[in-house]
Design an enzyme around this catalytic site. Structure first.
Site, PDB file in Angstrom:
ATOM      1  N   ALA A  74       1.046  -1.100  -0.005  1.00  0.00           N
ATOM      2  CA  ALA A  74       0.076   0.076   0.301  1.00  0.00           C
ATOM      3  C   ALA A  74       0.841   1.388   0.070  1.00  0.00           C
ATOM      4  O   ALA A  74       1.947   1.219   0.457  1.00  0.00           O
ATOM      5  CB  ALA A  74      -0.972   0.026   1.199  1.00  0.00           C
ATOM      6  N   SER A  76       1.429   4.649   1.929  1.00  0.00           N
ATOM      7  CA  SER A  76       1.311   4.819   3.337  1.00  0.00           C
ATOM      8  C   SER A  76       1.698   6.294   4.022  1.00  0.00           C
ATOM      9  O   SER A  76       1.804   6.264   5.339  1.00  0.00           O
ATOM     10  CB  SER A  76       1.633   3.724   4.251  1.00  0.00           C
ATOM     11  N   TYR A 140      -5.440   8.512   3.291  1.00  0.00           N
ATOM     12  CA  TYR A 140      -4.656   7.056   3.724  1.00  0.00           C
ATOM     13  C   TYR A 140      -5.457   6.309   4.598  1.00  0.00           C
ATOM     14  O   TYR A 140      -5.901   5.212   4.293  1.00  0.00           O
ATOM     15  CB  TYR A 140      -3.179   7.524   4.203  1.00  0.00           C
ATOM     16  N   LYS A 144      -8.019   2.561   4.184  1.00  0.00           N
ATOM     17  CA  LYS A 144      -7.925   1.431   4.981  1.00  0.00           C
ATOM     18  C   LYS A 144      -9.392   0.992   5.356  1.00  0.00           C
ATOM     19  O   LYS A 144      -9.799   0.063   5.674  1.00  0.00           O
ATOM     20  CB  LYS A 144      -6.982   1.741   6.003  1.00  0.00           C
ATOM     21  N   HIS A 188       9.403   9.506   8.983  1.00  0.00           N
ATOM     22  CA  HIS A 188       9.012   9.213  10.350  1.00  0.00           C
ATOM     23  C   HIS A 188      10.126   9.762  11.277  1.00  0.00           C
ATOM     24  O   HIS A 188      11.061   9.851  10.993  1.00  0.00           O
ATOM     25  CB  HIS A 188       9.042   7.569  10.586  1.00  0.00           C
ATOM     26  N   ARG A 224       2.567   9.355  20.991  1.00  0.00           N
ATOM     27  CA  ARG A 224       2.390   8.341  19.979  1.00  0.00           C
ATOM     28  C   ARG A 224       2.559   6.832  20.553  1.00  0.00           C
ATOM     29  O   ARG A 224       3.454   6.816  21.583  1.00  0.00           O
ATOM     30  CB  ARG A 224       3.166   8.415  18.755  1.00  0.00           C
TER      31      ARG A 224
END
Ligand code: UFG
Length: 332
Positions: A74, A76, A140, A144, A188, A224
């Site tokens: 995918a 992402s 995104y 899903k 990230h 997170r």
């Protein structure tokens, strides 16, 4: 038994291949190599094309004797999905649709989906249970949610058994630094912070920008839920076991460490792992970022017998550092 792993040349997929092998399960990789790397799937049969080509995928499934699919292929990147929603829809939903058509043709009845915490959007409850409303704040996440719906439809029409694993923040690497994340453009936090520490930042553009320190959290930065990629990979094998025991059944499971870690705490962990400061500056909030994302992980424990084992932030960052050093992102 042989499993088709789509996206097996990608970050999480390459760890799933190794978790399957550790259980003696054969796998065939389907990956268009648009973001994956051939070397990450070295040692496994690899077919290079899209999941959307259902005729070709069905022929592959029949030829290879596939009896389950783990679907990770995918696009992402949340920010890209906001800029290019149609491409995301076409690639992610179109790919899943092709794969489901192929499953129907080839009689494949077990399907594990790589899903995401992005299906929940801004949380109204913490930690987030799987029953939380699905209200993505980006395309995104929308793709899903739609794929999970299509799986439920295939369950009703064809008796497909499926599991959707909603990952929180996947991170970490093989502890010996031999395998890890390698994205064409890195967005990230953990790899960016490690690279900033490695190069010393300064004027070369590698200084990290912290996206906001005025969030309603204890230290003002976002929380997170980081989960080690080895823990994630193990959950996919357990999901196959679950599907074996529940023909025609379905399971939706969060996969997270179950704890919130702030951006500042990640930077501290990077400092401890590397022995270097992380050159950074405070910047504005990033659009679409919720303040806090933390998973309720009791369902994964109850249904899969899964618990995060390597997901404490120190371990995650140490392993990611081993990978960054080995691939040469770290200056001496
Ligand atoms: N962050 C920074 N500076 C950076 C990069 C990130 O401060 O340069 C912060 C973000 O604001 C966020 C945290 O670090 O608070 C983590 O950000 P990442 O970009 O590493 O990860 P996200 O939480 O945005 O996204 C992850 C996955 C997505 C998934 C999402 C689920 O990468 O695929 O979790 O919400 F959709």
């Amino acid at each position: 038994m042989a499993v088709l792993v789509t996206g097996g040349a990608g970050y999480i997929g390459s760890f799933v291949l190794r978790a399957l092998a550790a259980r003696g399960i054969d796998a065939v990789v389907l990956d268009d190599l648009s973001t994956g790397h051939r070397r990450a799937a070295d040692g496994w049969p690899l077919e290079v094309h899209s999941c959307g080509d259902s005729e070709r995928v069905a022929a592959l499934m029949e030829r290879a004797g596939i009896d389950a699919v783990i679907h990770l292929a995918a696009l992402s990147i949340v920010g890209d999905s906001v800029r290019e929603p149609e491409r995301y829809w076409r690639h992610n939903v179109g790919g899943a649709e092709g794969l489901l058509t192929a499953c129907r043709k080839a009689g494949v009845r077990r399907f594990v989906l790589s899903s995401t915490a992005a299906v929940y959007g801004e949380p109204s409850q913490l930690p987030i249970p799987e029953s939380h409303p699905l209200s993505p704040t980006n395309p995104y996440g929308d793709t899903k949610v739609e794929i999970e719906r299509r799986l439920a439809q295939a369950q009703a029409s064809d008796g497909l058994a499926w599991a959707a694993l909603r990952y929180f923040n996947a991170a970490g690497a093989m502890p010996d630094g031999s395998l890890g994340e390698d994205h064409p453009v890195e967005t990230h936090l953990i790899p960016l912070a490690l690279r900033a520490a490695a190069t010393g930042g300064g004027g070369d553009g590698t200084e990290l920008t912290v996206f906001g320190d005025d969030w309603p959290t204890p230290d003002g930065t976002c929380l997170r839920d980081y989960v080690h990629v080895l823990d994630l990979a193990r959950a996919h094998v357990l999901a196959l076991d679950w599907l074996d025991g529940h023909p025609g059944g379905s399971l939706v499971c969060n996969l997270g460490g179950g704890e919130g870690t702030s951006v500042r705490q990640v930077l501290d962990a990077v400092r401890r792992a590397t022995g270097r400061e992380v050159p950074h500056r405070m910047g504005p909030r990033r659009a679409g970022d919720p303040a806090v994302l933390v998973a309720a992980v009791d369902r994964a424990a109850a249904e899969l017998g899964w618990r995060p084992e390597r997901s404490d932030i120190a371990r995650v960052v140490e392993d990611a550092w081993a990978w960054e050093r080995r691939r040469g992102h770290a200056a001496p």
